[in-house]
Design an enzyme around this catalytic site. Structure first.
Site, PDB file in Angstrom:
ATOM      1  N   ASN A   2       0.811  -1.223   0.000  1.00  0.00           N
ATOM      2  CA  ASN A   2       0.000   0.000   0.000  1.00  0.00           C
ATOM      3  C   ASN A   2       0.846   1.276   0.000  1.00  0.00           C
ATOM      4  O   ASN A   2       1.675   1.480   0.885  1.00  0.00           O
ATOM      5  CB  ASN A   2      -0.896  -0.034   1.260  1.00  0.00           C
ATOM      6  CG  ASN A   2      -2.153   0.797   1.104  1.00  0.00           C
ATOM      7  OD1 ASN A   2      -2.434   1.323   0.038  1.00  0.00           O
ATOM      8  ND2 ASN A   2      -2.915   0.903   2.184  1.00  0.00           N
ATOM      9  N   HIS A  22     -15.079  -4.832  10.154  1.00  0.00           N
ATOM     10  CA  HIS A  22     -14.740  -3.507  10.697  1.00  0.00           C
ATOM     11  C   HIS A  22     -15.973  -2.654  10.906  1.00  0.00           C
ATOM     12  O   HIS A  22     -16.620  -2.258   9.940  1.00  0.00           O
ATOM     13  CB  HIS A  22     -13.897  -2.739   9.687  1.00  0.00           C
ATOM     14  CG  HIS A  22     -12.482  -3.139   9.674  1.00  0.00           C
ATOM     15  ND1 HIS A  22     -11.476  -2.258   9.414  1.00  0.00           N
ATOM     16  CD2 HIS A  22     -11.891  -4.326   9.879  1.00  0.00           C
ATOM     17  CE1 HIS A  22     -10.312  -2.898   9.454  1.00  0.00           C
ATOM     18  NE2 HIS A  22     -10.553  -4.154   9.734  1.00  0.00           N
ATOM     19  N   ARG A  82     -14.418  -5.708  14.828  1.00  0.00           N
ATOM     20  CA  ARG A  82     -13.493  -4.685  15.312  1.00  0.00           C
ATOM     21  C   ARG A  82     -14.256  -3.374  15.408  1.00  0.00           C
ATOM     22  O   ARG A  82     -14.986  -3.024  14.462  1.00  0.00           O
ATOM     23  CB  ARG A  82     -12.328  -4.548  14.318  1.00  0.00           C
ATOM     24  CG  ARG A  82     -11.256  -3.581  14.756  1.00  0.00           C
ATOM     25  CD  ARG A  82     -10.239  -3.344  13.653  1.00  0.00           C
ATOM     26  NE  ARG A  82     -10.563  -2.149  12.904  1.00  0.00           N
ATOM     27  CZ  ARG A  82      -9.689  -1.432  12.190  1.00  0.00           C
ATOM     28  NH1 ARG A  82      -8.422  -1.820  12.127  1.00  0.00           N
ATOM     29  NH2 ARG A  82     -10.044  -0.363  11.534  1.00  0.00           N
ATOM     30  N   TYR A 141      -8.085   7.615  12.756  1.00  0.00           N
ATOM     31  CA  TYR A 141      -7.762   6.389  12.060  1.00  0.00           C
ATOM     32  C   TYR A 141      -8.823   5.308  12.321  1.00  0.00           C
ATOM     33  O   TYR A 141      -9.289   5.154  13.444  1.00  0.00           O
ATOM     34  CB  TYR A 141      -6.407   5.838  12.535  1.00  0.00           C
ATOM     35  CG  TYR A 141      -6.372   4.374  12.294  1.00  0.00           C
ATOM     36  CD1 TYR A 141      -6.237   3.916  10.991  1.00  0.00           C
ATOM     37  CD2 TYR A 141      -6.618   3.471  13.305  1.00  0.00           C
ATOM     38  CE1 TYR A 141      -6.327   2.588  10.716  1.00  0.00           C
ATOM     39  CE2 TYR A 141      -6.704   2.131  13.044  1.00  0.00           C
ATOM     40  CZ  TYR A 141      -6.558   1.693  11.746  1.00  0.00           C
ATOM     41  OH  TYR A 141      -6.672   0.379  11.477  1.00  0.00           O
ATOM     42  N   ASP A 190      -8.207  -1.748  17.322  1.00  0.00           N
ATOM     43  CA  ASP A 190      -6.886  -1.500  16.727  1.00  0.00           C
ATOM     44  C   ASP A 190      -6.346  -0.154  17.219  1.00  0.00           C
ATOM     45  O   ASP A 190      -6.962   0.890  16.982  1.00  0.00           O
ATOM     46  CB  ASP A 190      -7.034  -1.484  15.190  1.00  0.00           C
ATOM     47  CG  ASP A 190      -5.694  -1.526  14.477  1.00  0.00           C
ATOM     48  OD1 ASP A 190      -4.660  -1.383  15.145  1.00  0.00           O
ATOM     49  OD2 ASP A 190      -5.706  -1.699  13.239  1.00  0.00           O
ATOM     50  N   HIS A 236      -3.240   0.844  16.392  1.00  0.00           N
ATOM     51  CA  HIS A 236      -2.451   1.300  15.260  1.00  0.00           C
ATOM     52  C   HIS A 236      -1.148   1.977  15.648  1.00  0.00           C
ATOM     53  O   HIS A 236      -0.801   3.049  15.123  1.00  0.00           O
ATOM     54  CB  HIS A 236      -3.287   2.212  14.362  1.00  0.00           C
ATOM     55  CG  HIS A 236      -3.113   1.841  12.925  1.00  0.00           C
ATOM     56  ND1 HIS A 236      -2.157   2.406  12.142  1.00  0.00           N
ATOM     57  CD2 HIS A 236      -3.735   0.925  12.175  1.00  0.00           C
ATOM     58  CE1 HIS A 236      -2.212   1.849  10.941  1.00  0.00           C
ATOM     59  NE2 HIS A 236      -3.154   0.947  10.947  1.00  0.00           N
ATOM     60  N   GLU A 259      -5.033  -4.495  19.306  1.00  0.00           N
ATOM     61  CA  GLU A 259      -4.067  -4.668  18.202  1.00  0.00           C
ATOM     62  C   GLU A 259      -3.057  -3.533  18.142  1.00  0.00           C
ATOM     63  O   GLU A 259      -3.419  -2.364  18.367  1.00  0.00           O
ATOM     64  CB  GLU A 259      -4.876  -4.725  16.897  1.00  0.00           C
ATOM     65  CG  GLU A 259      -4.053  -4.811  15.640  1.00  0.00           C
ATOM     66  CD  GLU A 259      -4.967  -4.760  14.407  1.00  0.00           C
ATOM     67  OE1 GLU A 259      -6.149  -5.142  14.507  1.00  0.00           O
ATOM     68  OE2 GLU A 259      -4.470  -4.333  13.349  1.00  0.00           O
ATOM     69  N   GLU A 275       1.018  -6.808  11.493  1.00  0.00           N
ATOM     70  CA  GLU A 275       0.593  -6.606  10.103  1.00  0.00           C
ATOM     71  C   GLU A 275       1.687  -5.946   9.264  1.00  0.00           C
ATOM     72  O   GLU A 275       1.683  -6.075   8.049  1.00  0.00           O
ATOM     73  CB  GLU A 275      -0.721  -5.824  10.022  1.00  0.00           C
ATOM     74  CG  GLU A 275      -0.648  -4.408  10.534  1.00  0.00           C
ATOM     75  CD  GLU A 275      -1.983  -3.686  10.430  1.00  0.00           C
ATOM     76  OE1 GLU A 275      -2.967  -4.218  10.945  1.00  0.00           O
ATOM     77  OE2 GLU A 275      -2.014  -2.600   9.839  1.00  0.00           O
ATOM     78  N   ARG A 322      -0.092 -11.284  13.561  1.00  0.00           N
ATOM     79  CA  ARG A 322      -0.896 -10.795  12.439  1.00  0.00           C
ATOM     80  C   ARG A 322      -0.160 -10.758  11.096  1.00  0.00           C
ATOM     81  O   ARG A 322      -0.624 -10.142  10.137  1.00  0.00           O
ATOM     82  CB  ARG A 322      -1.425  -9.394  12.775  1.00  0.00           C
ATOM     83  CG  ARG A 322      -2.642  -9.512  13.656  1.00  0.00           C
ATOM     84  CD  ARG A 322      -3.242  -8.194  14.028  1.00  0.00           C
ATOM     85  NE  ARG A 322      -3.530  -7.272  12.956  1.00  0.00           N
ATOM     86  CZ  ARG A 322      -4.458  -7.438  12.021  1.00  0.00           C
ATOM     87  NH1 ARG A 322      -5.185  -8.528  11.997  1.00  0.00           N
ATOM     88  NH2 ARG A 322      -4.649  -6.511  11.100  1.00  0.00           N
ATOM     89  N   HIS A 337      -3.667 -10.216   8.946  1.00  0.00           N
ATOM     90  CA  HIS A 337      -4.128  -8.952   8.381  1.00  0.00           C
ATOM     91  C   HIS A 337      -4.957  -9.253   7.129  1.00  0.00           C
ATOM     92  O   HIS A 337      -4.595 -10.120   6.339  1.00  0.00           O
ATOM     93  CB  HIS A 337      -2.874  -8.163   8.009  1.00  0.00           C
ATOM     94  CG  HIS A 337      -3.087  -6.769   7.570  1.00  0.00           C
ATOM     95  ND1 HIS A 337      -2.172  -6.112   6.794  1.00  0.00           N
ATOM     96  CD2 HIS A 337      -4.080  -5.890   7.796  1.00  0.00           C
ATOM     97  CE1 HIS A 337      -2.601  -4.876   6.565  1.00  0.00           C
ATOM     98  NE2 HIS A 337      -3.753  -4.717   7.166  1.00  0.00           N
ATOM     99  N   ASP A 394      -6.355  -3.445   1.178  1.00  0.00           N
ATOM    100  CA  ASP A 394      -5.159  -3.337   0.328  1.00  0.00           C
ATOM    101  C   ASP A 394      -4.494  -4.696   0.104  1.00  0.00           C
ATOM    102  O   ASP A 394      -3.498  -4.783  -0.616  1.00  0.00           O
ATOM    103  CB  ASP A 394      -4.159  -2.321   0.894  1.00  0.00           C
ATOM    104  CG  ASP A 394      -3.857  -2.503   2.368  1.00  0.00           C
ATOM    105  OD1 ASP A 394      -4.802  -2.498   3.175  1.00  0.00           O
ATOM    106  OD2 ASP A 394      -2.674  -2.645   2.711  1.00  0.00           O
ATOM    107  N   GLU A 402      -8.838 -11.438   9.601  1.00  0.00           N
ATOM    108  CA  GLU A 402      -9.485 -10.159   9.301  1.00  0.00           C
ATOM    109  C   GLU A 402     -10.101 -10.235   7.903  1.00  0.00           C
ATOM    110  O   GLU A 402      -9.491 -10.769   6.975  1.00  0.00           O
ATOM    111  CB  GLU A 402      -8.444  -9.031   9.354  1.00  0.00           C
ATOM    112  CG  GLU A 402      -9.019  -7.657   9.041  1.00  0.00           C
ATOM    113  CD  GLU A 402      -7.954  -6.561   9.130  1.00  0.00           C
ATOM    114  OE1 GLU A 402      -6.749  -6.885   9.210  1.00  0.00           O
ATOM    115  OE2 GLU A 402      -8.340  -5.387   9.131  1.00  0.00           O
ATOM    116  N   TRP A 436       1.551   6.178  12.277  1.00  0.00           N
ATOM    117  CA  TRP A 436       0.215   6.044  11.693  1.00  0.00           C
ATOM    118  C   TRP A 436      -0.367   4.707  12.025  1.00  0.00           C
ATOM    119  O   TRP A 436       0.292   3.702  11.924  1.00  0.00           O
ATOM    120  CB  TRP A 436       0.268   6.206  10.172  1.00  0.00           C
ATOM    121  CG  TRP A 436      -1.111   6.396   9.677  1.00  0.00           C
ATOM    122  CD1 TRP A 436      -1.830   7.552   9.731  1.00  0.00           C
ATOM    123  CD2 TRP A 436      -1.975   5.400   9.111  1.00  0.00           C
ATOM    124  NE1 TRP A 436      -3.078   7.332   9.230  1.00  0.00           N
ATOM    125  CE2 TRP A 436      -3.201   6.029   8.844  1.00  0.00           C
ATOM    126  CE3 TRP A 436      -1.819   4.039   8.826  1.00  0.00           C
ATOM    127  CZ2 TRP A 436      -4.293   5.354   8.295  1.00  0.00           C
ATOM    128  CZ3 TRP A 436      -2.887   3.357   8.270  1.00  0.00           C
ATOM    129  CH2 TRP A 436      -4.121   4.016   8.014  1.00  0.00           C
TER     130      TRP A 436
END
Ligand code: KDG
Ligand code: MG
Length: 401
Positions: free
Chosen positions: A37, A122, A147, A159, A209, A211, A235, A261, A282, A311, A315, A338, A401
């Site tokens: 991605n 999600h 999630r 996010y 998550d 992140h 996560e 991930e 993951r 994951h 993407d 996921e 991120w």
């Protein structure tokens, strides 16, 4: 069974995907996902300019040998671009082997360890009410695990909160900045899960998550605050370049932890697994060296009662999704998969045999991976430059991120 040709197909049916198609002299072909991605064209060039010329004339049946040849032979080892490219080759070779054997890939991986694999979807919203409604929609579709993410009050964007039905974090054009405050976020998460437990009880698995946005001690505090709500997992609580940092989180909470991930090698998670600092790993087919390498990670994890939770965001193309499901259904220590649904355009470009029912998925029984690419249709969706947004603290500092 020599490899005759390798074609790299870049397309954007709803979002960008890079796909490797390996053709053998016997007329059988195999597909591998090579999507990284926001850095897609780097892998496309790595494959086209450097890897495909090395594959022509090699025996497509020698999957492990080709893996080692591309990994050790390159000298440089690891890294997301290299490992995504190797993953694509490995996945395509498993697809070819399945087609040659007239068997679905999972039968070549030891056969099914379960009838189907539990997946999570999600749910997100700008408010707790909206997130509750989204969770309700997933529950009514039969999902057993969801999630949940919600906007942080006072921050413009957060996010994990989608804009429509299909969640897609990458945006066309230059990457926008988004604002972040860990203090506000940490306060906002426990009330979300208190409300979700009140509405849905404890039968539905709930995941969250982080992140990579917290420090270890902040993550420990959040994990502890979430304990009454019994999450399936928290996560990516903190970045994992320093695997030791999970020890600190572990000392403070019994909330199960998932990470990996962005990992691309077994070396990224060796301490995390061997020291039982996590509960779910993951790593995924496309970014961690393909089915062959992922099975090695799962075998290590099995020794320490760490389960898999690959994951599966948008993407990761349907080619990766299919490969993931063959892996999931076969490994003993599978935990959860996921599953973010792709757009209709993506599904039309990549027709597939995998199916969803009652909150679980199955890869199907077509020979190989059971996924194809409609190249003519793919060519009508040219590449669109797109990036993930970046996060900045309220004072302008770049954040994870
Ligand atoms: O490419 C990045 C996305 O796949 C990622 O942001 C999604 O964190 C993610 C997840 O858990 O699916
Ligand atoms: Mg994630």
């Amino acid at each position: 069974m020599k490899i005759l040709d390798g074609k790299v197909i870049v397309c954007s049916p709803g979002r960008n995907f890079v796909t490797l198609k390996l053709q053998t002299e016997d007329g059988v072909y195999g597909l591998g996902d090579a999507t990284l991605n926001g850095r897609e064209l780097a892998v496309a060039s790595y494959l086209r300019d450097h890897v495909v010329p090395l594959l022509i004339g090699r025996d497509a049946r020698r999957i492990e040998d080709i893996w080692q040849y591309l990994y050790k032979g390159a000298y440089w080892r690891r890294g997301p671009v290299t490992m995504t490219a190797i993953a694509a080759v490995d996945t395509a070779l498993w697809d070819i082997k399945g087609k040659m054997s007239n068997a679905p890939v999972y039968q070549l991986l030891g056969g099914a360890s379960r009838d189907s694999v539990m997946v999570y979807g999600h749910a997100s919203g700008r408010t707790i009410d909206e997130t509750c409604e989204a969770v309700e929609r997933y529950a009514s579709l039969g999902y057993k695990a969801v999630r949940a993410q919600s906007s942080v009050p006072g921050l413009q964007s957060t996010y994990g909160v989608g804009k429509g039905d299909v969640y897609e974090p990458a945006e066309a054009g230059l990457a926008p900045d988004t604002a972040w405050s860990s203090e506000r976020y940490i306060e906002s998460v426990p009330p979300l899960f208190a409300r979700l437990r009140k509405e849905f009880g404890f039968d539905l698995h709930l995941l969250h998550d982080v992140h990579h946005r917290l420090t270890p001690i902040e993550a420990g505090r959040l994990g502890r605050a979430l304990e009454p709500h019994r999450l399936f997992w928290m996560e990516d609580p903190t970045p994992a370049e320093n695997q030791e940092s999970f020890r600190l989180i572990r000392q403070h909470t019994t909330t199960p932890l998932a990470v990996g991930e962005v990992f691309n090698s077994i070396h990224d998670c060796r301490t995390l697994i061997q020291d039982q600092l996590i509960d779910y790993i993951r790593t995924t087919v496309v970014h961690a060296g393909g089915i062959s390498h992922l099975r090695k990670i799962a075998a290590l994890a099995e020794l320490y009662q760490v389960r898999t939770g690959s994951h599966g965001a948008t993407d990761l193309s349907p080619v990766c999704m299919a490969a993931a499901l063959h892996f999931d259904v076969s490994v003993h220590n599978f935990g959860i998969q996921e599953y973010m649904r792709h757009t209709d355009e993506t599904d039309r470009v990549f027709p597939h045999a995998y199916r969803f029912a009652d909150g679980a998925m199955h890869p199907g029984d077509a020979p190989g991976l059971g996924v194809d690419i409609d190249e003519a249709l793919a060519s009508t969706f040219p590449y669109v430059r797109a990036y993930l947004p970046t996060a900045r603290l309220l004072d302008g500092t770049v954040h994870s991120w």
